[in-house]
Design a protein around this motif. Structure first.
Motif, PDB file in Angstrom:
ATOM      1  N   SER B  29     -14.293 -28.088   3.592  1.00  0.00           N
ATOM      2  CA  SER B  29     -14.249 -26.630   3.535  1.00  0.00           C
ATOM      3  C   SER B  29     -14.521 -26.037   4.909  1.00  0.00           C
ATOM      4  O   SER B  29     -15.292 -26.597   5.690  1.00  0.00           O
ATOM      5  CB  SER B  29     -15.307 -26.104   2.556  1.00  0.00           C
ATOM      6  OG  SER B  29     -15.034 -26.546   1.255  1.00  0.00           O
ATOM      7  N   ASN B  30     -13.871 -24.913   5.167  1.00  0.00           N
ATOM      8  CA  ASN B  30     -14.075 -24.170   6.396  1.00  0.00           C
ATOM      9  C   ASN B  30     -13.952 -25.033   7.656  1.00  0.00           C
ATOM     10  O   ASN B  30     -14.819 -25.004   8.527  1.00  0.00           O
ATOM     11  CB  ASN B  30     -15.450 -23.486   6.385  1.00  0.00           C
ATOM     12  CG  ASN B  30     -15.572 -22.442   7.487  1.00  0.00           C
ATOM     13  OD1 ASN B  30     -14.602 -21.800   7.848  1.00  0.00           O
ATOM     14  ND2 ASN B  30     -16.770 -22.300   8.036  1.00  0.00           N
ATOM     15  N   ASN B  32     -12.421 -26.241  11.338  1.00  0.00           N
ATOM     16  CA  ASN B  32     -11.673 -25.722  12.477  1.00  0.00           C
ATOM     17  C   ASN B  32     -10.291 -26.363  12.410  1.00  0.00           C
ATOM     18  O   ASN B  32     -10.173 -27.552  12.094  1.00  0.00           O
ATOM     19  CB  ASN B  32     -12.343 -26.110  13.799  1.00  0.00           C
ATOM     20  CG  ASN B  32     -13.560 -25.254  14.088  1.00  0.00           C
ATOM     21  OD1 ASN B  32     -13.804 -24.242  13.450  1.00  0.00           O
ATOM     22  ND2 ASN B  32     -14.337 -25.690  15.060  1.00  0.00           N
ATOM     23  N   SER B  50      -8.156 -22.268  15.160  1.00  0.00           N
ATOM     24  CA  SER B  50      -8.663 -21.282  14.213  1.00  0.00           C
ATOM     25  C   SER B  50     -10.029 -21.715  13.700  1.00  0.00           C
ATOM     26  O   SER B  50     -10.206 -22.859  13.282  1.00  0.00           O
ATOM     27  CB  SER B  50      -7.691 -21.136  13.036  1.00  0.00           C
ATOM     28  OG  SER B  50      -8.248 -20.339  12.024  1.00  0.00           O
ATOM     29  N   VAL B  51     -10.973 -20.804  13.733  1.00  0.00           N
ATOM     30  CA  VAL B  51     -12.314 -21.109  13.247  1.00  0.00           C
ATOM     31  C   VAL B  51     -12.554 -20.522  11.866  1.00  0.00           C
ATOM     32  O   VAL B  51     -13.634 -20.705  11.295  1.00  0.00           O
ATOM     33  CB  VAL B  51     -13.400 -20.617  14.233  1.00  0.00           C
ATOM     34  CG1 VAL B  51     -13.243 -21.325  15.577  1.00  0.00           C
ATOM     35  CG2 VAL B  51     -13.329 -19.117  14.399  1.00  0.00           C
ATOM     36  N   GLY B  52     -11.553 -19.805  11.312  1.00  0.00           N
ATOM     37  CA  GLY B  52     -11.706 -19.238   9.973  1.00  0.00           C
ATOM     38  C   GLY B  52     -10.428 -18.537   9.548  1.00  0.00           C
ATOM     39  O   GLY B  52      -9.503 -18.333  10.349  1.00  0.00           O
ATOM     40  N   ILE B  53     -10.389 -18.157   8.288  1.00  0.00           N
ATOM     41  CA  ILE B  53      -9.213 -17.476   7.741  1.00  0.00           C
ATOM     42  C   ILE B  53      -8.898 -16.236   8.577  1.00  0.00           C
ATOM     43  O   ILE B  53      -9.778 -15.411   8.838  1.00  0.00           O
ATOM     44  CB  ILE B  53      -9.437 -17.071   6.279  1.00  0.00           C
ATOM     45  CG1 ILE B  53      -9.596 -18.322   5.409  1.00  0.00           C
ATOM     46  CG2 ILE B  53      -8.270 -16.228   5.760  1.00  0.00           C
ATOM     47  CD1 ILE B  53      -9.947 -18.025   3.971  1.00  0.00           C
ATOM     48  N   GLN B  55      -8.401 -15.936  11.619  1.00  0.00           N
ATOM     49  CA  GLN B  55      -8.892 -15.978  13.004  1.00  0.00           C
ATOM     50  C   GLN B  55      -8.094 -17.001  13.793  1.00  0.00           C
ATOM     51  O   GLN B  55      -8.223 -18.198  13.549  1.00  0.00           O
ATOM     52  CB  GLN B  55     -10.373 -16.352  13.027  1.00  0.00           C
ATOM     53  CG  GLN B  55     -11.266 -15.371  12.292  1.00  0.00           C
ATOM     54  CD  GLN B  55     -12.713 -15.804  12.333  1.00  0.00           C
ATOM     55  OE1 GLN B  55     -13.318 -15.901  13.388  1.00  0.00           O
ATOM     56  NE2 GLN B  55     -13.275 -16.089  11.173  1.00  0.00           N
ATOM     57  N   ARG B  68      -3.318 -18.435   9.441  1.00  0.00           N
ATOM     58  CA  ARG B  68      -4.191 -19.203   8.545  1.00  0.00           C
ATOM     59  C   ARG B  68      -4.441 -18.344   7.304  1.00  0.00           C
ATOM     60  O   ARG B  68      -5.446 -17.649   7.203  1.00  0.00           O
ATOM     61  CB  ARG B  68      -5.498 -19.551   9.235  1.00  0.00           C
ATOM     62  CG  ARG B  68      -6.415 -20.445   8.396  1.00  0.00           C
ATOM     63  CD  ARG B  68      -7.590 -20.914   9.225  1.00  0.00           C
ATOM     64  NE  ARG B  68      -8.521 -21.733   8.443  1.00  0.00           N
ATOM     65  CZ  ARG B  68      -9.552 -22.379   8.963  1.00  0.00           C
ATOM     66  NH1 ARG B  68      -9.799 -22.296  10.266  1.00  0.00           N
ATOM     67  NH2 ARG B  68     -10.347 -23.087   8.185  1.00  0.00           N
ATOM     68  N   ASP B  71      -8.113 -21.056   3.627  1.00  0.00           N
ATOM     69  CA  ASP B  71      -9.126 -21.798   4.376  1.00  0.00           C
ATOM     70  C   ASP B  71      -8.605 -23.106   4.951  1.00  0.00           C
ATOM     71  O   ASP B  71      -8.944 -23.484   6.068  1.00  0.00           O
ATOM     72  CB  ASP B  71     -10.325 -22.064   3.454  1.00  0.00           C
ATOM     73  CG  ASP B  71     -11.426 -22.834   4.155  1.00  0.00           C
ATOM     74  OD1 ASP B  71     -11.979 -23.771   3.556  1.00  0.00           O
ATOM     75  OD2 ASP B  71     -11.733 -22.502   5.318  1.00  0.00           O
ATOM     76  N   ARG B  72      -7.778 -23.803   4.171  1.00  0.00           N
ATOM     77  CA  ARG B  72      -7.352 -25.134   4.598  1.00  0.00           C
ATOM     78  C   ARG B  72      -5.853 -25.220   4.850  1.00  0.00           C
ATOM     79  O   ARG B  72      -5.250 -26.284   4.736  1.00  0.00           O
ATOM     80  CB  ARG B  72      -7.773 -26.157   3.532  1.00  0.00           C
ATOM     81  CG  ARG B  72      -9.280 -26.370   3.476  1.00  0.00           C
ATOM     82  CD  ARG B  72      -9.711 -27.155   2.272  1.00  0.00           C
ATOM     83  NE  ARG B  72      -9.582 -26.380   1.047  1.00  0.00           N
ATOM     84  CZ  ARG B  72      -9.829 -26.866  -0.164  1.00  0.00           C
ATOM     85  NH1 ARG B  72     -10.188 -28.120  -0.309  1.00  0.00           N
ATOM     86  NH2 ARG B  72      -9.700 -26.110  -1.226  1.00  0.00           N
ATOM     87  N   VAL B  96     -17.051 -27.942  11.627  1.00  0.00           N
ATOM     88  CA  VAL B  96     -17.638 -26.908  12.475  1.00  0.00           C
ATOM     89  C   VAL B  96     -19.064 -27.294  12.818  1.00  0.00           C
ATOM     90  O   VAL B  96     -19.919 -27.417  11.954  1.00  0.00           O
ATOM     91  CB  VAL B  96     -17.629 -25.546  11.761  1.00  0.00           C
ATOM     92  CG1 VAL B  96     -18.305 -24.496  12.623  1.00  0.00           C
ATOM     93  CG2 VAL B  96     -16.207 -25.136  11.431  1.00  0.00           C
TER      94      VAL B  96
END
Lengths: 111, 114
Positions: B29-30, B32, B50-53, B55, B68, B71-72, B96
């Protein structure tokens, strides 16, 4: 911009010999990593060495790190034909958010 | 265990056509997420991470974009391909942490623009 630069670009050796690849980088790092890529495939992580470590071993792999010279080396001992691949070093970008890879060393091991 | 998928494996597209490459990660989950391009016989060029949805950070200006939406899921796109977009595209993910750590790569997509 390139963070890691490997040399030599290409290396050909016989089975049983040792292979040494070098990497130089530009900025301060938290860690430096080495990856392997078989032709036409994704990269596989081999080993990570932290900035406070000088040497690390994993099986037939030996990695050294000299932060004063901003350089690292990867030694593969007793090489095998299956070690034929490209090897890349990688270090974090200045923001510390992503890895920047070198151009790689192509290793050919003949039997 | 974690798995990363990329598709298609190979793609031949005419100049000026659109592009959509997809990458999905399972078992974490979550993460990078990263897109790299590798020209023939060359090293990897970081394109996006990308470090998150929602982003997305771009490392180099180019004809490509990334999104993105989940999340995945990480998508690489272009509205109009150029000859210079040919290459081997690799998606990767990492956990992360405070420092950049091990990245796990997908099998790659070989793109040829004619």
């Amino acid at each position: 911009s390139q963070q890691g630069e490997e040399d030599p670009q290409a290396l050909s050796i016989q089975e049983g010999e040792n292979a040494t690849m070098n990497c130089s980088y530009k900025t301060s790092i938290n860690n430096l990593q080495w990856y392997r890529q078989n032709s036409g495939r994704g990269l596989v992580h081999l080993i990570l060495i932290r900035s406070n470590e000088r040497e690390k071993h994993s099986g037939r792999l030996r990695v050294t790190l000299d932060t004063s010279k901003k350089s690292s080396s990867l030694l593969i001992t007793a090489s095998r034909a299956a070690d034929t691949a490209s090897y890349f070093c990688a270090a974090a970008n200045q923001a510390g958010t992503a890895l920047i890879f070198g151009k790689g060393t192509t290793l050919s091991v003949s039997s | 265990s974690q798995t990363i998928h990329q598709w298609p494996a190979t793609l031949v597209q005419p100049v000026g056509s659109p592009l959509s490459l997809e990458c999905t990660v399972e078992g974490t989950s979550n993460p990078n997420l990263y897109w790299y391009r590798q020209a023939a016989g060359r090293g990897l060029q970081l394109l996006f991470y990308s470090v998150g949805i929602g982003q997305i950070s771009s490392e180099v200006p180019q004809n490509l974009s990334a999104s993105r939406p989940q999340d995945r899921q990480f998508i690489l796109s272009s509205k109009k391909l150029l000859l210079s977009d040919s290459g081997f595209y690799l998606c990767a993910w990492s956990v992360v942490l405070a420092e950049v750590n091990e990245q796990f790569f997908g099998p790659g997509t070989r793109l040829t623009v004619l």
